[in-house]
Design a protein around this motif. Structure first.
Motif, PDB file in Angstrom:
ATOM      1  N   GLY A 201      -7.543 -28.766   3.686  1.00 58.38           N
ATOM      2  CA  GLY A 201      -8.190 -29.421   2.573  1.00 58.38           C
ATOM      3  C   GLY A 201      -9.708 -29.505   2.673  1.00 58.38           C
ATOM      4  N   TYR A 202     -10.278 -29.270   1.531  1.00 53.74           N
ATOM      5  CA  TYR A 202     -11.727 -29.291   1.415  1.00 53.74           C
ATOM      6  C   TYR A 202     -12.200 -30.580   0.764  1.00 53.74           C
ATOM      7  CZ  TYR A 202     -11.472 -24.319   2.520  1.00 53.74           C
ATOM      8  OH  TYR A 202     -11.241 -23.117   3.141  1.00 53.74           O
ATOM      9  N   ASN A 203     -13.327 -31.070   1.242  1.00 57.32           N
ATOM     10  CA  ASN A 203     -13.929 -32.302   0.744  1.00 57.32           C
ATOM     11  C   ASN A 203     -14.989 -31.953  -0.293  1.00 57.32           C
ATOM     12  OD1 ASN A 203     -12.579 -34.089   2.780  1.00 57.32           O
ATOM     13  ND2 ASN A 203     -13.701 -32.724   4.147  1.00 57.32           N
ATOM     14  N   LEU A 204     -14.902 -32.547  -1.471  1.00 52.66           N
ATOM     15  CA  LEU A 204     -15.727 -32.092  -2.585  1.00 52.66           C
ATOM     16  C   LEU A 204     -16.785 -33.085  -3.042  1.00 52.66           C
ATOM     17  CD1 LEU A 204     -13.082 -30.328  -4.885  1.00 52.66           C
ATOM     18  CD2 LEU A 204     -14.261 -29.463  -2.846  1.00 52.66           C
ATOM     19  N   ASP A 205     -16.914 -34.213  -2.376  1.00 53.74           N
ATOM     20  CA  ASP A 205     -17.951 -35.155  -2.785  1.00 53.74           C
ATOM     21  C   ASP A 205     -18.590 -35.799  -1.565  1.00 53.74           C
ATOM     22  OD1 ASP A 205     -15.948 -36.890  -2.005  1.00 53.74           O
ATOM     23  OD2 ASP A 205     -16.109 -38.200  -3.749  1.00 53.74           O
ATOM     24  N   THR A 206     -19.620 -36.601  -1.805  1.00 54.23           N
ATOM     25  CA  THR A 206     -20.429 -37.159  -0.718  1.00 54.23           C
ATOM     26  C   THR A 206     -19.601 -38.014   0.234  1.00 54.23           C
ATOM     27  OG1 THR A 206     -22.377 -37.169  -2.150  1.00 54.23           O
ATOM     28  CG2 THR A 206     -22.463 -38.558  -0.190  1.00 54.23           C
ATOM     29  N   LEU A 207     -18.745 -38.873  -0.305  1.00 54.49           N
ATOM     30  CA  LEU A 207     -17.986 -39.788   0.546  1.00 54.49           C
ATOM     31  C   LEU A 207     -16.979 -39.050   1.426  1.00 54.49           C
ATOM     32  CD1 LEU A 207     -17.392 -42.846  -1.808  1.00 54.49           C
ATOM     33  CD2 LEU A 207     -18.793 -42.774   0.266  1.00 54.49           C
ATOM     34  N   THR A 208     -16.285 -38.067   0.867  1.00 50.82           N
ATOM     35  CA  THR A 208     -15.320 -37.336   1.698  1.00 50.82           C
ATOM     36  C   THR A 208     -16.037 -36.430   2.690  1.00 50.82           C
ATOM     37  OG1 THR A 208     -15.061 -35.689  -0.076  1.00 50.82           O
ATOM     38  CG2 THR A 208     -13.395 -37.431   0.074  1.00 50.82           C
ATOM     39  N   HIS A 209     -17.208 -35.923   2.311  1.00 41.95           N
ATOM     40  CA  HIS A 209     -17.965 -35.117   3.276  1.00 41.95           C
ATOM     41  C   HIS A 209     -18.430 -35.977   4.446  1.00 41.95           C
ATOM     42  CE1 HIS A 209     -20.459 -31.975   4.910  1.00 41.95           C
ATOM     43  NE2 HIS A 209     -21.515 -32.764   4.843  1.00 41.95           N
ATOM     44  N   LYS A 210     -18.885 -37.182   4.139  1.00 46.55           N
ATOM     45  CA  LYS A 210     -19.275 -38.099   5.214  1.00 46.55           C
ATOM     46  C   LYS A 210     -18.081 -38.390   6.121  1.00 46.55           C
ATOM     47  CE  LYS A 210     -21.364 -42.630   6.100  1.00 46.55           C
ATOM     48  NZ  LYS A 210     -20.280 -43.064   7.034  1.00 46.55           N
ATOM     49  N   ALA A 211     -16.913 -38.578   5.515  1.00 45.88           N
ATOM     50  CA  ALA A 211     -15.707 -38.807   6.314  1.00 45.88           C
ATOM     51  C   ALA A 211     -15.415 -37.611   7.208  1.00 45.88           C
ATOM     52  CB  ALA A 211     -14.521 -39.083   5.394  1.00 45.88           C
ATOM     53  N   SER A 212     -15.653 -36.411   6.686  1.00 42.87           N
ATOM     54  CA  SER A 212     -15.397 -35.205   7.481  1.00 42.87           C
ATOM     55  C   SER A 212     -16.307 -35.138   8.703  1.00 42.87           C
ATOM     56  CB  SER A 212     -15.567 -33.947   6.623  1.00 42.87           C
ATOM     57  OG  SER A 212     -16.934 -33.630   6.399  1.00 42.87           O
ATOM     58  N   LYS A 213     -17.528 -35.657   8.575  1.00 45.36           N
ATOM     59  CA  LYS A 213     -18.447 -35.672   9.726  1.00 45.36           C
ATOM     60  C   LYS A 213     -17.941 -36.645  10.781  1.00 45.36           C
ATOM     61  CE  LYS A 213     -21.498 -33.388   9.722  1.00 45.36           C
ATOM     62  NZ  LYS A 213     -21.582 -31.929  10.012  1.00 45.36           N
ATOM     63  N   ASP A 214     -17.340 -37.742  10.337  1.00 51.11           N
ATOM     64  CA  ASP A 214     -16.740 -38.679  11.291  1.00 51.11           C
ATOM     65  C   ASP A 214     -15.510 -38.057  11.955  1.00 51.11           C
ATOM     66  OD1 ASP A 214     -18.633 -40.617  10.736  1.00 51.11           O
ATOM     67  OD2 ASP A 214     -17.440 -41.519   9.123  1.00 51.11           O
ATOM     68  N   ILE A 215     -14.714 -37.328  11.172  1.00 51.62           N
ATOM     69  CA  ILE A 215     -13.538 -36.644  11.720  1.00 51.62           C
ATOM     70  C   ILE A 215     -13.963 -35.596  12.744  1.00 51.62           C
ATOM     71  CG2 ILE A 215     -11.623 -35.085  11.130  1.00 51.62           C
ATOM     72  CD1 ILE A 215     -11.508 -36.560   8.401  1.00 51.62           C
ATOM     73  N   GLU A 216     -15.094 -34.950  12.477  1.00 49.35           N
ATOM     74  CA  GLU A 216     -15.610 -33.913  13.376  1.00 49.35           C
ATOM     75  C   GLU A 216     -15.881 -34.474  14.770  1.00 49.35           C
ATOM     76  OE1 GLU A 216     -19.210 -30.582  13.442  1.00 49.35           O
ATOM     77  OE2 GLU A 216     -18.891 -31.853  11.681  1.00 49.35           O
ATOM     78  N   LYS A 217     -16.235 -35.746  14.847  1.00 46.32           N
ATOM     79  CA  LYS A 217     -16.493 -36.382  16.142  1.00 46.32           C
ATOM     80  C   LYS A 217     -15.233 -36.431  16.993  1.00 46.32           C
ATOM     81  CE  LYS A 217     -20.097 -39.310  14.109  1.00 46.32           C
ATOM     82  NZ  LYS A 217     -20.457 -40.689  13.690  1.00 46.32           N
ATOM     83  N   ARG A 218     -14.069 -36.337  16.345  1.00 50.85           N
ATOM     84  CA  ARG A 218     -12.791 -36.330  17.066  1.00 50.85           C
ATOM     85  C   ARG A 218     -12.316 -34.907  17.350  1.00 50.85           C
ATOM     86  NH1 ARG A 218      -8.885 -37.671  14.324  1.00 50.85           N
ATOM     87  NH2 ARG A 218      -9.570 -38.317  12.255  1.00 50.85           N
ATOM     88  N   GLY A 219     -13.196 -33.933  17.074  1.00 51.35           N
ATOM     89  CA  GLY A 219     -12.857 -32.554  17.413  1.00 51.35           C
ATOM     90  C   GLY A 219     -12.302 -31.733  16.271  1.00 51.35           C
ATOM     91  N   ARG A 220     -12.138 -32.332  15.096  1.00 51.26           N
ATOM     92  CA  ARG A 220     -11.604 -31.595  13.949  1.00 51.26           C
ATOM     93  C   ARG A 220     -12.780 -31.119  13.097  1.00 51.26           C
ATOM     94  NH1 ARG A 220      -6.174 -32.653  12.800  1.00 51.26           N
ATOM     95  NH2 ARG A 220      -6.401 -30.927  11.321  1.00 51.26           N
ATOM     96  N   LYS A 221     -13.270 -29.918  13.384  1.00 46.82           N
ATOM     97  CA  LYS A 221     -14.469 -29.408  12.732  1.00 46.82           C
ATOM     98  C   LYS A 221     -14.187 -28.650  11.442  1.00 46.82           C
ATOM     99  CE  LYS A 221     -16.905 -28.885  17.151  1.00 46.82           C
ATOM    100  NZ  LYS A 221     -17.650 -27.961  18.042  1.00 46.82           N
ATOM    101  N   GLU A 222     -12.912 -28.323  11.197  1.00 46.04           N
ATOM    102  CA  GLU A 222     -12.610 -27.386  10.118  1.00 46.04           C
ATOM    103  C   GLU A 222     -12.813 -27.954   8.720  1.00 46.04           C
ATOM    104  OE1 GLU A 222      -8.583 -29.322  11.133  1.00 46.04           O
ATOM    105  OE2 GLU A 222     -10.380 -28.687  12.197  1.00 46.04           O
ATOM    106  N   PHE A 223     -12.925 -29.299   8.611  1.00 45.94           N
ATOM    107  CA  PHE A 223     -13.049 -29.901   7.290  1.00 45.94           C
ATOM    108  C   PHE A 223     -14.497 -30.084   6.850  1.00 45.94           C
ATOM    109  CE2 PHE A 223      -9.156 -31.720   9.247  1.00 45.94           C
ATOM    110  CZ  PHE A 223      -8.238 -31.103   8.416  1.00 45.94           C
ATOM    111  N   SER A 224     -15.431 -29.814   7.727  1.00 42.77           N
ATOM    112  CA  SER A 224     -16.825 -30.176   7.497  1.00 42.77           C
ATOM    113  C   SER A 224     -17.616 -28.989   6.936  1.00 42.77           C
ATOM    114  CB  SER A 224     -17.455 -30.660   8.812  1.00 42.77           C
ATOM    115  OG  SER A 224     -18.730 -31.188   8.591  1.00 42.77           O
TER     116      SER A 224
END
Length: 237
Positions: free
Chosen positions: A24-47
Motif C-alpha cells: 500500500g501506498y500513502n497518498l497524503d501528508t499524514l500517511t506519509h508522515k506515518a510511513s516515516k515512523d514505520i521506516e524507523k522499525r525497518g519497513r522502508k517500502e511504504f515511504s
C-alpha cells in the motif's frame, strides 16, 4: 504483495497471475508522515516521497504490467482531497484501485484508517463516494475477525453501491489456517461483488478450498517463498 510494493517483483512472474497488487501506498501528508515512523522499525517500502509519487507510480505500474496481469494499486490516505490527484494518476494507468481497510500498523490505525475504517462506515462512505469520479473499479481490502462479522456485513452494506470487489484477509486469530466459514458468509452476502480470498493459501488443496467461496485467491507469501509450482498446476485446471 506481503511487504513487496514495487513492479520489479511482479514482472518476474510472466503469465502466472490474473491480477498483481502493488502497495500500500500513502497518498497524503499524514500517511506519509506515518510511513516515516514505520521506516524507523525497518519497513522502508511504504515511504515514497509525495512530490515524486506520480512519476514513481506510473513507472511501477508499467513494470508490473510486464507480468501480463491486471494491475491493482493498494492505497491509503486520511485526506482524500489531498490524495485525489494521485488517485487520478493511478486510475489512468492501473486497472483496479484497492482501498486499504486492512492495515493494522499502529502508525496507520491511530489516524483512524487501515482496519479502523471498517469501524467508521461514514468515513468509508465519504471516501468511496468521492472515489466514484476516478472511473475505475474499486476494491476494499479488509481483515476478518477484527470486528464481529455482523458489524462487518452491516458496514459493507452501508457502502455497497460504491465498491466492486472485496479482497478478504481471512485472518483467524490463533489458528494456522484461514477462516473459511466467515469468508463463506461474506461471499453469500455479496454475490454481486468480486471476492479475492487471502491468507494461508500455499498449496493446491488449500487453494481449491478457498475457491469454493472466492473468485480469486491471493498467494503472495507462497510466491515470496518460491512456492509456485502448485500455482502453475492450478492455472491448468
Amino acid at each position: 504483495m506481503a511487504g513487496i510494493t514495487d513492479g520489479d517483483f511482479c514482472k518476474k512472474f510472466k503469465d502466472l497471475f490474473a491480477i498483481v497488487t502493488i502497495g500500500g501506498y500513502n497518498l497524503d501528508t499524514l500517511t506519509h508522515k506515518a510511513s516515516k515512523d514505520i521506516e524507523k522499525r525497518g519497513r522502508k517500502e511504504f515511504s515514497i516521497n509525495l512530490d515524486e509519487f506520480n512519476n514513481y507510480i506510473v513507472e511501477q505500474i508499467k513494470k508490473a504490467r510486464e507480468s501480463g496481469a491486471l494491475v491493482s494499486v493498494n492505497v491509503r490516505f486520511v485526506n482524500i482531497d489531498e490524495a485525489y490527484d494521485k488517485l487520478l494518476v493511478i486510475a489512468k494507468h492501473a486497472d483496479i484501485i484497492e482501498l486499504n481497510c486492512h492495515c493494522r500498523q499502529q502508525e496507520i490505525t491511530s489516524l483512524g484508517i487501515g482496519q479502523e475504517l471498517m469501524k467508521n462506515k461514514n468515513l468509508l462512505k465519504e471516501f468511496l463516494y468521492k472515489m466514484r469520479g476516478i472511473n475505475k473499479p474499486v476494491f476494499l481490502k479488509i481483515r476478518l475477525n477484527y470486528i464481529p462479522i455482523e458489524e462487518l456485513i452491516n458496514n459493507l452494506n452501508y457502502v455497497r453501491d460504491y465498491f466492486d470487489g472485496l479482497h478478504v484477509d481471512c485472518f483467524y486469530p490463533g489458528k494456522p489456517y484461514a477462516d473459511l466459514n466467515s469468508l463463506k458468509i461474506l461471499a453469500e452476502e455479496f454475490k454481486d461483488k468480486i471476492i479475492i480470498g487471502n491468507n494461508s493459501v500455499d498449496s493446491l488443496e488449500k487453494a481449491k478450498e478457498m475457491l469454493k467461496y472466492a473468485d480469486f485467491i491471493s498467494v503472495a507469501r507462497a510466491v515470496l517463498k518460491g512456492n509456485i509450482e502448485w500455482i502453475k498446476k492450478l492455472n491448468t485446471i
